[in-house]
Design an enzyme around this catalytic site. Structure first.
Site, PDB file in Angstrom:
ATOM      1  N   GLY A 189      -6.519   0.858 -22.060  1.00 14.70           N
ATOM      2  CA  GLY A 189      -5.983   0.732 -20.700  1.00 14.70           C
ATOM      3  C   GLY A 189      -7.059   0.553 -19.634  1.00 14.70           C
ATOM      4  O   GLY A 189      -6.783   0.635 -18.451  1.00 14.70           O
ATOM      5  N   LYS A 207     -13.916  -7.698  -3.360  1.00 15.04           N
ATOM      6  CA  LYS A 207     -14.522  -6.524  -2.715  1.00 15.04           C
ATOM      7  C   LYS A 207     -15.774  -6.934  -1.943  1.00 15.04           C
ATOM      8  O   LYS A 207     -16.017  -6.466  -0.827  1.00 15.04           O
ATOM      9  CB  LYS A 207     -14.846  -5.466  -3.762  1.00 15.04           C
ATOM     10  CG  LYS A 207     -13.571  -4.930  -4.425  1.00 15.04           C
ATOM     11  CD  LYS A 207     -13.893  -4.170  -5.694  1.00 15.04           C
ATOM     12  CE  LYS A 207     -12.620  -3.703  -6.388  1.00 15.04           C
ATOM     13  NZ  LYS A 207     -12.871  -3.239  -7.756  1.00 15.04           N
ATOM     14  N   GLY A 304      -8.661   4.879  -9.969  1.00 13.58           N
ATOM     15  CA  GLY A 304      -7.996   6.089 -10.457  1.00 13.58           C
ATOM     16  C   GLY A 304      -7.081   6.652  -9.401  1.00 13.58           C
ATOM     17  O   GLY A 304      -7.310   6.481  -8.200  1.00 13.58           O
TER      18      GLY A 304
HETATM   19  N1  NAP Z   1      -5.113   1.820  -9.391  1.00 15.27           N
HETATM   20  C1  NAP Z   1      -6.300   2.004  -8.827  1.00 15.27           C
HETATM   21  O1  NAP Z   1      -7.116   2.768  -9.324  1.00 15.27           O
HETATM   22  C2  NAP Z   1      -6.625   1.300  -7.545  1.00 15.27           C
HETATM   23  C3  NAP Z   1      -7.908   1.479  -6.983  1.00 15.27           C
HETATM   24  C4  NAP Z   1      -8.223   0.868  -5.767  1.00 15.27           C
HETATM   25  C5  NAP Z   1      -7.275   0.069  -5.165  1.00 15.27           C
HETATM   26  N2  NAP Z   1      -6.050  -0.122  -5.750  1.00 15.27           N
HETATM   27  C6  NAP Z   1      -5.077  -0.966  -5.057  1.00 15.27           C
HETATM   28  O2  NAP Z   1      -3.943  -0.171  -4.716  1.00 15.27           O
HETATM   29  C7  NAP Z   1      -2.781  -0.981  -4.738  1.00 15.27           C
HETATM   30  C8  NAP Z   1      -1.743  -0.337  -5.669  1.00 15.27           C
HETATM   31  O3  NAP Z   1      -2.286  -0.272  -6.971  1.00 15.27           O
HETATM   32  P1  NAP Z   1      -1.608   0.619  -8.125  1.00 15.27           P
HETATM   33  O4  NAP Z   1      -2.618   0.669  -9.208  1.00 15.27           O
HETATM   34  O5  NAP Z   1      -1.080   1.868  -7.565  1.00 15.27           O
HETATM   35  O6  NAP Z   1      -0.418  -0.350  -8.572  1.00 15.27           O
HETATM   36  P2  NAP Z   1       0.847   0.013  -9.454  1.00 15.27           P
HETATM   37  O7  NAP Z   1       0.622   1.254 -10.221  1.00 15.27           O
HETATM   38  O8  NAP Z   1       1.235  -1.224 -10.167  1.00 15.27           O
HETATM   39  O9  NAP Z   1       1.970   0.333  -8.354  1.00 15.27           O
HETATM   40  C9  NAP Z   1       2.553  -0.667  -7.572  1.00 15.27           C
HETATM   41  C10 NAP Z   1       3.767  -0.077  -6.877  1.00 15.27           C
HETATM   42  O10 NAP Z   1       4.346  -1.090  -6.050  1.00 15.27           O
HETATM   43  C11 NAP Z   1       5.742  -1.098  -6.264  1.00 15.27           C
HETATM   44  N3  NAP Z   1       6.259  -2.438  -6.018  1.00 15.27           N
HETATM   45  C12 NAP Z   1       5.938  -3.586  -6.653  1.00 15.27           C
HETATM   46  N4  NAP Z   1       6.656  -4.616  -6.149  1.00 15.27           N
HETATM   47  C13 NAP Z   1       7.442  -4.084  -5.177  1.00 15.27           C
HETATM   48  C14 NAP Z   1       8.418  -4.622  -4.305  1.00 15.27           C
HETATM   49  N5  NAP Z   1       8.738  -5.922  -4.336  1.00 15.27           N
HETATM   50  N6  NAP Z   1       9.030  -3.785  -3.446  1.00 15.27           N
HETATM   51  C15 NAP Z   1       8.721  -2.461  -3.432  1.00 15.27           C
HETATM   52  N7  NAP Z   1       7.805  -1.897  -4.223  1.00 15.27           N
HETATM   53  C16 NAP Z   1       7.189  -2.705  -5.095  1.00 15.27           C
HETATM   54  C17 NAP Z   1       5.942  -0.667  -7.701  1.00 15.27           C
HETATM   55  O11 NAP Z   1       7.258  -0.168  -7.855  1.00 15.27           O
HETATM   56  P3  NAP Z   1       7.805   0.457  -9.249  1.00 15.27           P
HETATM   57  O12 NAP Z   1       6.959   1.683  -9.482  1.00 15.27           O
HETATM   58  O13 NAP Z   1       9.213   0.812  -8.998  1.00 15.27           O
HETATM   59  O14 NAP Z   1       7.584  -0.610 -10.270  1.00 15.27           O
HETATM   60  C18 NAP Z   1       4.864   0.398  -7.833  1.00 15.27           C
HETATM   61  O15 NAP Z   1       5.360   1.646  -7.413  1.00 15.27           O
HETATM   62  C19 NAP Z   1      -3.249  -2.381  -5.171  1.00 15.27           C
HETATM   63  O16 NAP Z   1      -3.486  -3.156  -4.040  1.00 15.27           O
HETATM   64  C20 NAP Z   1      -4.543  -2.094  -5.889  1.00 15.27           C
HETATM   65  O17 NAP Z   1      -5.436  -3.197  -5.857  1.00 15.27           O
HETATM   66  C21 NAP Z   1      -5.719   0.487  -6.914  1.00 15.27           C
END
Ligand code: NAP
Length: 447
Positions: A189, A207, A304
């Site tokens: 993952g 970035k 994370g």
């Molecule tokens: N993950 C990291 O470590 C990390 C680090 C830095 C920055 N980021 C940034 O943070 C952001 C979120 O990342 P993540 O990892 O949290 O993503 P994620 O786990 O895929 O979560 C995305 C969320 O958005 C929701 N979503 C998607 N399409 C939607 C829509 N049309 N209407 C309403 N809600 C919708 C999803 O809903 P469901 O849950 O119902 O599917 C989910 O809750 C991104 O921009 C990413 O680049 C992430």
């Protein structure tokens, strides 16, 4: 006590759920620190039924993030959906147009549309905060926007993608091939099913686009960044690097040079005993060279749930305190156009790995091409990969190309590229030579 600060959180995935967890766990602490309650008034995600393991309290559910963004009950819209366009962009624009502050972790959105969104935020006198968009939990945006705001930054560079750093670190530590380690990273993952965005260097470029704008007071210009990924890095390169006192890292580098701004993402050799070489696994690092402050190195978790939520929460707290800073440090009208430096003029030393046909005169012809370009060689070794050493694996077959690795003294990118093209044309090598830039580090970094 001031009115509570009301949040609308769109996206309840890895980061969104982490944020709800933090806001619930540190509720009283945060209230004490900013002198007001932080209240989640509305939330949105795709599936209302999904158990996210966090308390949603009495927050209203919105199927449509854009409706949440405009809802009068919220003062801050927190966008944690992701994606440069589509619903994330629509919702952020709707929020700014409705006079709401915005906090986002979305690097793609900012790299593609940061300038237009910053203008909207300015027009409406609201915040557009994005600490989590670059290097997750590392506070690099605030460092540039606040702590170093009185400096002129000369260079900013770093390890900005955990997936690539995990792959390179594991290849080096376990003497394994790129394909094998990538497959394992996908199974664990750490890498996406389609890893192109990470291993191709594009995530790092997003970035870097944000960092270079902040560091140099220029317009965000993703399309001006030179991007090379790590797909071409072989075990032979990793082994040769180790033997010659280097490690290979995927770096995003932004620097001021005479002809403008050089912004590039590329695998780079860094001295093995430098602090940045020791950043391993999914950890990120950002180094900044600034005129008054000197050199800084920030190291920490680049992604994370909890560490990213920590960055998002700090942006929310700034708004709660009434501390609102221009998104890119200065008003957008003061941001200078991006003046791209010629990469051909880049000056540095290079690592070159060639597979040389075992024929008389081959090495002399290669040396001549280097000499024609006035490239002097610091060291050159004929080396067999460990897998081909006696006792470990098969010997090289007689007549098979011989691996030759050289480190050049400082030269220009143009000179090295011309020499490599000529060597390839001469037919003395069996494949396109590998060329990797050696990154010049500051004295502090060298240790
Ligand atoms: N993950 C990291 O470590 C990390 C680090 C830095 C920055 N980021 C940034 O943070 C952001 C979120 O990342 P993540 O990892 O949290 O993503 P994620 O786990 O895929 O979560 C995305 C969320 O958005 C929701 N979503 C998607 N399409 C939607 C829509 N049309 N209407 C309403 N809600 C919708 C999803 O809903 P469901 O849950 O119902 O599917 C989910 O809750 C991104 O921009 C990413 O680049 C992430």
């Amino acid at each position: 006590m001031q009115q509570p600060l009301t949040l609308g959180i769109a996206g309840l995935g890895t980061v969104g759920a982490g944020l709800l967890h933090l806001l619930d766990r540190h509720k009283d602490r945060l209230e004490e620190r900013v002198g007001r309650q932080i209240r989640v008034s509305g939330v949105s995600a795709r599936s209302q039924a999904k158990d996210r393991g966090v308390k949603l309290g009495d927050a209203r559910w919105f199927d449509d993030p854009v409706k949440l963004a405009r809802d009068p009950s919220i003062a801050v819209f927190v966008e944690l959906i992701g994606g440069a366009d589509g619903v994330a962009k629509d919702a952020v624009e709707a929020a700014l147009n409705a006079g709401k502050h915005v906090v986002t972790a979305n690097k793609a959105l900012l790299a593609e549309h940061g300038l237009a969104l910053a203008k909207l935020a300015e027009e409406h006198g609201v915040a557009l905060n994005f600490e989590a968009a670059v290097a997750g939990g590392i506070p690099v945006i605030k460092t540039l926007r606040e702590s170093l705001s009185a400096n002129e930054v000369h260079r900013i560079y770093g390890i900005l993608n955990g997936t690539c750093n995990y792959i390179l670190t594991t290849m080096a530590a376990e003497h394994r091939s790129f394909d094998e380690v990538l497959k394992e990273a996908q199974e664990r993952g750490y890498a996406e099913a389609d890893p192109t965005f990470d291993i191709g260097g594009f995530d790092t470029a997003h970035k870097l686009a944000i960092l270079t704008s902040l560091a140099f007071g220029i317009k965000v210009a993703l399309d001006q960044i030179h991007v090379e990924g790590i797909q071409s890095i072989t075990e032979a390169d990793i082994e040769a690097a180790e033997d010659m006192g280097y490690r290979i890292k995927l770096l995003g580098v932004g620097m001021r040079v005479e002809s403008g701004i050089e912004a590039r993402v590329n695998p780079a050799m860094v001295p093995r005993h430098s602090a940045i070489a020791e950043v391993s696994g999914v950890t990120n690092a950002v180094a900044i060279d600034a005129d008054y402050c000197g050199s800084l190195l920030l190291i920490g978790p680049g992604a994370g749930s909890h560490s990213t939520a920590s960055a998002v929460a700090s942006d929310i707290l700034d708004i709660a305190r009434g501390s609102i800073t221009a998104p890119f440090l200065t008003q957008t009208r003061n941001l200078k156009p991006y003046k791209k430096a010629k990469l051909g003029a880049h000056q540095g030393a290079y690592y070159v790995r060639l597979s040389v046909y075992d024929r008389p005169g081959a090495m002399a012809a290669i040396a001549k091409r280097m000499g024609d370009g006035e490239i002097s060689i610091e060291s050159m070794v004929q080396r067999r990969p460990r897998s081909a050493l006696p006792g470990i694996g098969a010997r090289l077959k007689p007549g098979a190309p011989t691996p030759v690795v050289m480190i050049t003294h400082e030269t220009t990118e143009e000179a090295i590229r011309q020499a490599i093209d000529a060597i390839e044309k001469d037919g003395k090598v069996s494949e396109r030579p590998q060329v990797i830039r050696i990154e010049k580090l500051t004295e502090e970094d060298r240790r």
